[in-house]
Motif scaffolding. Structure first.
Motif, short mmCIF file in Angstrom:
data_model
loop_
_atom_site.label_atom_id
_atom_site.label_comp_id
_atom_site.label_asym_id
_atom_site.label_seq_id
_atom_site.Cartn_x
_atom_site.Cartn_y
_atom_site.Cartn_z
N VAL A 181 -29.94 9.42 1.50
CA VAL A 181 -29.66 8.34 2.45
C VAL A 181 -29.21 7.09 1.67
O VAL A 181 -28.25 6.42 2.07
CB VAL A 181 -30.88 8.03 3.35
N THR A 182 -29.87 6.80 0.55
CA THR A 182 -29.43 5.68 -0.29
C THR A 182 -28.00 5.92 -0.76
O THR A 182 -27.15 5.01 -0.72
CB THR A 182 -30.35 5.53 -1.52
N GLN A 194 -36.52 12.59 2.20
CA GLN A 194 -37.76 13.37 2.30
C GLN A 194 -38.24 13.46 3.75
O GLN A 194 -38.68 14.52 4.21
CB GLN A 194 -38.82 12.71 1.43
N ALA A 195 -38.15 12.34 4.48
CA ALA A 195 -38.57 12.36 5.88
C ALA A 195 -37.65 13.26 6.70
O ALA A 195 -38.10 14.00 7.58
CB ALA A 195 -38.60 10.94 6.44
N ASN A 196 -36.36 13.21 6.41
CA ASN A 196 -35.43 14.10 7.11
C ASN A 196 -35.74 15.56 6.81
O ASN A 196 -35.64 16.42 7.69
CB ASN A 196 -33.98 13.77 6.75
N ALA A 197 -36.12 15.82 5.57
CA ALA A 197 -36.48 17.20 5.20
C ALA A 197 -37.66 17.68 6.05
O ALA A 197 -37.70 18.83 6.47
CB ALA A 197 -36.81 17.28 3.71
N SER A 198 -38.61 16.76 6.33
CA SER A 198 -39.76 17.15 7.14
C SER A 198 -39.34 17.44 8.59
O SER A 198 -40.02 18.15 9.31
CB SER A 198 -40.85 16.08 7.11
N GLY A 215 -42.13 4.42 11.74
CA GLY A 215 -43.34 5.13 11.36
C GLY A 215 -43.11 6.58 10.98
O GLY A 215 -43.97 7.21 10.37
N SER A 216 -41.93 7.12 11.33
CA SER A 216 -41.72 8.56 11.08
C SER A 216 -41.66 8.87 9.59
O SER A 216 -42.09 9.94 9.16
CB SER A 216 -40.45 9.04 11.78
N SER A 255 -44.47 11.38 7.60
CA SER A 255 -44.12 12.59 6.85
C SER A 255 -44.34 12.40 5.35
O SER A 255 -43.93 13.23 4.56
CB SER A 255 -42.66 12.95 7.12
N GLY A 256 -44.96 11.28 4.97
CA GLY A 256 -45.21 11.03 3.55
C GLY A 256 -43.94 10.73 2.78
O GLY A 256 -43.92 10.84 1.55
N GLY A 257 -42.87 10.32 3.47
CA GLY A 257 -41.60 10.10 2.78
C GLY A 257 -41.11 8.67 2.85
O GLY A 257 -39.90 8.43 2.95
#
Lengths: 261, 460
Positions: free
Chosen positions: B72-73, B253-257, B292-293, B297-299
């Motif tokens: 994303v960056t 990482q959040a998208n991966a989740s 918050g998403s 997801s820890g990302g």
């Protein structure tokens, strides 16, 4: 005098469609607004849900009601001091506070086959309505099947994963957690059951099996206990719980609602 | 590079951009859960004062999540339009805030600037703005999209009709659709959250929706909100897919989740375009997001939840979406604790999305364990209406019996249209008039005209 009230209320012609769904359809209107009757009906449902979220476990009464099991009972508390902290810090609801950990260690109980845990979760009301019957029935069946039982643990301000913190201290082969589910407008007294084989800190939710909507109008306590016995037998045979313990009795694996994590 | 602000005899120091962004954020529980919030009210304002002095160009030099480890960056940096930023590239964040509120920043200027802004710039400036300022600037921005109708025109408010049912029962869903249509909702889309993600169920629901739309020539579009991989599979099976839905977040990482990658989004977008089902336009992606998403997801990589949210918008704008929906209060009180936090977050999301050039709408909502109620939703609904939100949700009686949360109702949409003089999407409004569902004052008609419609709509 008998004046007719002209309030502007209009009903909807398609009232009959209510037969097909519990959704709030055909509410009618006054102007473009919702009729007061429906507004109050909604508010009452929300009030029940809010009261359930802020309801508290009555430990003394649970201890009395569970006395017939003959099992020792140990009341513990999570690290979430109060409800507002519990709601904002799910991480704290998964951990035992220090006195509780000491109390469990002090039990010096030999590791049993099954540990029963009862936690308030998001609705102590759900526990008070459903847990006693489920525990009493379950203890009876579990004993008949020849399994040993650890002391029953009652948890205030607990979330699902507090199972793992308790498991680390009591070392059961399998833990069953009964927990109040997040109240919806249509049900504020639903209880969930989570079954975890070899509970230990660090487990993720896909390692648990879950029964949801346990209440008289949903999955009745008797049906729930039958399903639980099926899961227990299967879990001991396969030596696991979670996504690999397949859905043969309508049970969901690894589907822990986000709000209970 | 560090940042600092001296207040009295004390100097607050902030190690990097992500720290200053987090500390400058209006208080919300999710940042507290992540351990990112300011330690005092004073530190929060000190962070805002320091943030106001950060040059916009600094955001291009210092990423909040490393370029090397986060796609994303990379998307943000690689697609940044320097020319669009050129006229104000010498601004600080504080300058940007003042300029946005000025009369120079009109609709055309804001549109031209949008590709020059990174999500971190947009998040930063929003943290310096009060609620009324978020409303005022958002109101100046117009983002119009088209598929079978036109959404986002000034003076219009559209509604996603959300007829969910706990067992995906066809008649139950149809009953809610009929109720919604007869209350004038459904122009943004008819969009079902399926109870399960099974391809068979999704296909069945898509066929049913397409059949209803065709039979009554309703100028709208349909969506069943299954996972994007399910939708792709169904496109290959010639199931009628209008809009392509996916939940997304602001970090790789959040998208991966969520089970998504940027190439997967591109593949789905192209598959959707190949169907050529839009009659007025080709905006066909429907994204849902929510503060918050990434933490959930820890990302989140130590980045505050609002900045993560705007980074999700940076992803969505690459796929020319039809609608972007921030599901603001759904995630629960550990991220947005009460009505005040939900209202603030809702106004931020709408402002930031619009400034990023997106067709923003909102699921104005809460769960029963959040400290909020329907009064808070009325407040946010009204504020967003004033701010020019493109669309809201229409849920029967505001009570979603499948997802178990409270949103806005068909009645709420009529309220907002009436108090603010807003109209449905023009093509849909014409259909409502033709069917005798509303009159040209926007009042809902009663009478026999509707009987035929609802009798015919209900599946046998």
């Amino acid at each position: 005098m008998n004046k007719q009230k002209k309030t502007g209320l209009e009903s909807d012609e398609w009232d009959a469609l209510k037969a097909y769904t519990d959704a709030r359809i055909a509410l009618g209107k006054t102007g473009v607004s919702i009729p007061l009757r429906e507004s109050l009906r909604f508010r009452l449902a929300h009030a029940h849900a809010k009261d359930a979220v802020y309801s508290r476990l009555n430990i003394a009464s649970l201890e009395d009601d569970l006395a017939p099991t003959g099992l020792p009972i140990c009341a513990v508390h999570s690290q979430a001091e109060n409800r507002d902290t519990y709601l904002q810090r799910p991480d704290l609801g998964r951990l035992l506070d220090e006195p509780s950990a000491k109390r469990l260690q002090g039990l010096n109980s030999t590791p049993a086959d099954i540990s029963l845990i009862v936690a308030d979760g998001l609705s102590a009301t759900a526990i008070h309505k459903n847990a006693v019957l489920v525990v009493n029935l379950l203890v009876e069946q579990v004993r008949r099947a020849g399994y040993s039982l650890a002391p029953v643990v009652l948890v205030e301000q607990g979330r699902v994963a507090i199972t793992d913190a308790i498991g680390a201290l009591l070392q059961p082969r399998l833990a069953i957690l009964l927990v109040g589910e997040r109240p919806g407008l249509s049900s504020f007294d639903s209880m969930g059951a989570y079954i975890t084989y070899a509970p230990q800190p660090g487990l993720t939710d896909e390692r648990r099996n879950c029964l949801s909507n346990i209440r008289e109008q949903g999955l009745t306590p008797i049906m729930a206990v039958n399903k639980l016995m099926y899961i227990i037998e299967t879990a001991f045979r396969l030596k696991l719980t979670g996504v690999e313990l397949k859905d043969n009795g309508g049970l969901a694996a690894g589907e822990v609602p986000k709000e209970l994590e | 590079m560090g940042y600092s602000c001296t207040i009295g005899h004390f100097t607050y120091r902030f190690a990097d951009l992500k720290t200053i962004l987090a500390k400058a954020s209006p208080l919300r529980s999710g940042d507290g859960l992540a351990g990112l919030v300011a330690d005092s009210y004073e530190e929060r304002v000190a962070a805002q004062i320091a943030l106001a002095d950060v040059p916009l160009t600094q955001f291009l030099n210092e990423t909040v999540i490393p370029y090397e480890t986060d796609d994303v960056t990379r998307l943000i940096i690689d697609t940044h339009d320097a020319a669009a930023l050129a006229t104000i590239s010498h601004f600080t964040v504080g300058d940007l805030r003042d300029w946005l509120l000025s009369d120079d920043a009109d609709t055309a200027a804001l549109r031209a600037l949008s590709p020059g802004l990174t999500p971190e710039m947009v998040s930063a400036v929003s943290k310096l703005m009060r609620n009324q300022e978020l409303i005022l600037v958002a109101k100046k921005i117009q983002v119009v999209t088209r598929f079978r109708n036109t959404i986002g025109l000034p003076g219009h408010l559209s509604v996603r009709l959300q007829p969910n049912h706990p067992t995906d029962d066809a008649k139950g869903i149809a009953a809610s659709i009929i109720d919604g249509l007869l209350y004038g909702s459904g122009d943004a889309m008819i969009g079902i959250n399926p109870a399960t993600d099974s391809p068979a169920t999704t296909a069945r629901l898509l066929h049913m929706l397409d059949d209803v739309r065709e039979r009554f020539a309703i100028p709208t579009q349909n969506c069943v909100l299954s996972h994007i991989t399910t939708t792709l599979e169904l496109i290959n099976q010639q199931v009628p897919v209008d809009l392509i839905f996916q939940s997304i977040a602001g970090t790789q990482q959040a998208n991966a989740s969520f089970g998504v990658t940027l190439p997967l989004l591109q593949e789905a977008y192209e598959a959707g375009l190949s169907l050529k089902r839009g009659t007025l336009g080709n905006n066909l992606m429907y994204f849902e997001t929510g503060q918050g998403s990434a933490l959930s997801s820890g990302g989140h990589h130590g980045v505050d939840q609002q900045t993560c949210e705007v980074r999700a918008y940076a992803v969505t704008r690459h796929y020319n979406p039809f609608l972007v929906n921030s599901v603001v209060g759904f995630i629960g009180p550990e991220y947005l604790f009460d009505g005040k936090q939900i209202i603030r977050a809702g106004l931020e999301d709408h402002f930031c999305g619009k400034l990023m050039g997106l067709p923003m709408g909102m699921d104005i909502c809460y769960t029963n364990h959040a400290q909020a109620d329907q009064d808070d939703m009325d407040t946010l609904l009204t504020l967003l209406g004033v701010a020019g939100v493109n669309f809201i949700m229409g849920v029967p009686g505001a009570d979603d019996i499948m997802l178990h949360y409270q949103s806005t109702s068909f009645h709420d949409a009529l309220y907002l249209r009436r108090v603010l003089g807003l109209r449905p999407a023009p093509e849909f409004e014409e259909w409502l008039l033709r069917q005798g569902i509303i009159d040209n004052q926007g009042n809902r008609l009663s009478g026999g005209l509707q009987k035929q419609l609802y009798a015919a709509l209900l599946p046998a």
